[in-house]
Scaffold this motif. Structure first.
Motif, mmCIF file in Angstrom:
data_model
loop_
_atom_site.group_PDB
_atom_site.id
_atom_site.type_symbol
_atom_site.label_atom_id
_atom_site.label_comp_id
_atom_site.label_asym_id
_atom_site.label_seq_id
_atom_site.Cartn_x
_atom_site.Cartn_y
_atom_site.Cartn_z
ATOM 1 N N PRO A 58 0.813 -1.226 0.000
ATOM 2 C CA PRO A 58 0.000 0.000 0.000
ATOM 3 C C PRO A 58 0.847 1.277 0.000
ATOM 4 N N ASN A 59 1.980 1.257 0.711
ATOM 5 C CA ASN A 59 2.875 2.425 0.669
ATOM 6 C C ASN A 59 3.422 2.639 -0.733
ATOM 7 N N LEU A 60 3.704 1.560 -1.441
ATOM 8 C CA LEU A 60 4.188 1.665 -2.817
ATOM 9 C C LEU A 60 3.158 2.398 -3.682
ATOM 10 N N VAL A 61 1.897 2.048 -3.530
ATOM 11 C CA VAL A 61 0.840 2.720 -4.300
ATOM 12 C C VAL A 61 0.807 4.213 -3.964
ATOM 13 N N CYS A 62 0.933 4.552 -2.686
ATOM 14 C CA CYS A 62 0.931 5.966 -2.278
ATOM 15 C C CYS A 62 2.097 6.726 -2.896
ATOM 16 N N VAL A 63 3.277 6.131 -2.885
ATOM 17 C CA VAL A 63 4.466 6.796 -3.437
ATOM 18 C C VAL A 63 4.340 6.943 -4.947
ATOM 19 N N VAL A 64 3.861 5.908 -5.621
ATOM 20 C CA VAL A 64 3.671 5.982 -7.076
ATOM 21 C C VAL A 64 2.716 7.118 -7.421
ATOM 22 N N LEU A 65 1.590 7.186 -6.744
ATOM 23 C CA LEU A 65 0.594 8.218 -7.055
ATOM 24 C C LEU A 65 1.114 9.622 -6.752
ATOM 25 N N ALA A 66 1.829 9.793 -5.641
ATOM 26 C CA ALA A 66 2.369 11.114 -5.304
ATOM 27 C C ALA A 66 3.438 11.541 -6.305
ATOM 28 N N THR A 67 4.300 10.605 -6.686
ATOM 29 C CA THR A 67 5.351 10.917 -7.662
ATOM 30 C C THR A 67 4.738 11.262 -9.011
ATOM 31 N N TRP A 68 3.800 10.472 -9.452
ATOM 32 C CA TRP A 68 3.162 10.688 -10.744
ATOM 33 C C TRP A 68 2.421 12.030 -10.768
ATOM 34 N N ALA A 69 1.676 12.317 -9.697
ATOM 35 C CA ALA A 69 0.925 13.579 -9.655
ATOM 36 C C ALA A 69 1.868 14.777 -9.689
ATOM 37 N N ALA A 70 2.940 14.717 -8.907
ATOM 38 C CA ALA A 70 3.902 15.828 -8.900
ATOM 39 C C ALA A 70 4.557 15.986 -10.269
ATOM 40 N N ALA A 71 4.886 14.874 -10.899
ATOM 41 C CA ALA A 71 5.508 14.933 -12.223
ATOM 42 C C ALA A 71 4.544 15.502 -13.265
ATOM 43 N N ARG A 72 3.271 15.152 -13.168
ATOM 44 C CA ARG A 72 2.293 15.622 -14.163
ATOM 45 C C ARG A 72 2.101 17.132 -14.122
ATOM 46 N N VAL A 73 2.194 17.740 -12.936
ATOM 47 C CA VAL A 73 1.958 19.188 -12.859
ATOM 48 C C VAL A 73 3.237 19.992 -13.039
ATOM 49 N N HIS A 74 4.373 19.331 -13.128
ATOM 50 C CA HIS A 74 5.637 20.045 -13.346
ATOM 51 C C HIS A 74 5.661 20.508 -14.808
ATOM 52 N N PRO A 75 5.690 21.828 -15.046
ATOM 53 C CA PRO A 75 5.486 22.338 -16.404
ATOM 54 C C PRO A 75 6.748 22.337 -17.270
ATOM 55 N N GLU A 76 6.504 22.451 -18.558
ATOM 56 C CA GLU A 76 7.584 22.719 -19.511
ATOM 57 C C GLU A 76 8.051 24.148 -19.269
ATOM 58 N N LEU A 123 12.255 3.868 -3.672
ATOM 59 C CA LEU A 123 12.933 3.845 -4.976
ATOM 60 C C LEU A 123 12.033 3.275 -6.069
ATOM 61 N N ALA A 124 11.363 2.169 -5.773
ATOM 62 C CA ALA A 124 10.468 1.559 -6.770
ATOM 63 C C ALA A 124 9.287 2.476 -7.077
ATOM 64 N N GLY A 125 8.718 3.086 -6.042
ATOM 65 C CA GLY A 125 7.568 3.972 -6.240
ATOM 66 C C GLY A 125 7.922 5.192 -7.071
ATOM 67 N N CYS A 126 9.080 5.787 -6.792
ATOM 68 C CA CYS A 126 9.517 6.938 -7.593
ATOM 69 C C CYS A 126 9.801 6.522 -9.032
ATOM 70 N N ALA A 127 10.427 5.360 -9.204
ATOM 71 C CA ALA A 127 10.716 4.885 -10.565
ATOM 72 C C ALA A 127 9.438 4.621 -11.338
ATOM 73 N N VAL A 128 8.478 3.954 -10.726
ATOM 74 C CA VAL A 128 7.215 3.653 -11.418
ATOM 75 C C VAL A 128 6.444 4.940 -11.701
ATOM 76 N N GLY A 129 6.423 5.866 -10.745
ATOM 77 C CA GLY A 129 5.748 7.148 -10.975
ATOM 78 C C GLY A 129 6.355 7.918 -12.131
ATOM 79 N N MET A 130 7.675 7.923 -12.204
ATOM 80 C CA MET A 130 8.360 8.593 -13.321
ATOM 81 C C MET A 130 8.103 7.859 -14.643
#
Length: 140
Positions: A58-76, A123-130
């Motif tokens: 469950p922590n992995l899912v939380c890290v993946v979602l937080a990483t992905w969300a932060a990456a999605r709003v990071h602009p060009e 590490l896995a959560g950040c990698a999957v989110g990215m």
């Protein structure tokens, strides 16, 4: 998608981190409410399998979602710089890991399995989110 003026990098980082914090806090709160209260209990988990299934996955899912969300709003154009985009996406989960270790250092020392499992989850959560962010960019 509309192209924004480049602006300064700091507001872009702050926006990504703010979204990461919100997503991480909300998902961890849901996890604590649904999993910890009903399945784990105050005694904690009794086995490696239970810790893996009820805490680390469950922590992995939380890290993946937080990483992905932060990456999605990071602009060009800032997301085009790999090191800056990685910092924008992964800083919140990494800071949460450091905070957790600082608050619960007695339970998660460098020699403990919990430390290494939570570090692996980070590490896995950040990698999957990215990877999800890159996959989403490729589809657009």
């Amino acid at each position: 998608m509309a192209v924004e003026a480049p602006g300064k990098p700091a507001p872009a980082l702050v926006r990504a981190w703010a979204v990461g914090v919100i997503v991480l806090v909300v998902t961890e709160a849901v996890q604590a409410t649904l999993v910890y209260e009903h399945l784990v209990g105050p005694e904690g988990v009794g086995s490696f399998g239970a810790a893996l299934g009820l805490v680390h996955l469950p922590n992995l899912v939380c890290v993946v979602l937080a990483t992905w969300a932060a990456a999605r709003v990071h602009p060009e154009p800032w997301r085009g710089m790999p090191w800056r985009h990685t910092v924008a996406a992964c800083a919140v989960p990494a800071a949460a890991q450091v905070l957790t270790l600082a608050l619960h250092g007695d339970r998660a020392g460098l020699g403990s399995l919990g430390f290494w499992m939570s570090t692996g989850v980070l590490l896995a959560g950040c990698a999957v989110g990215m990877l999800l962010d890159g996959w989403r960019d490729a589809r657009e």
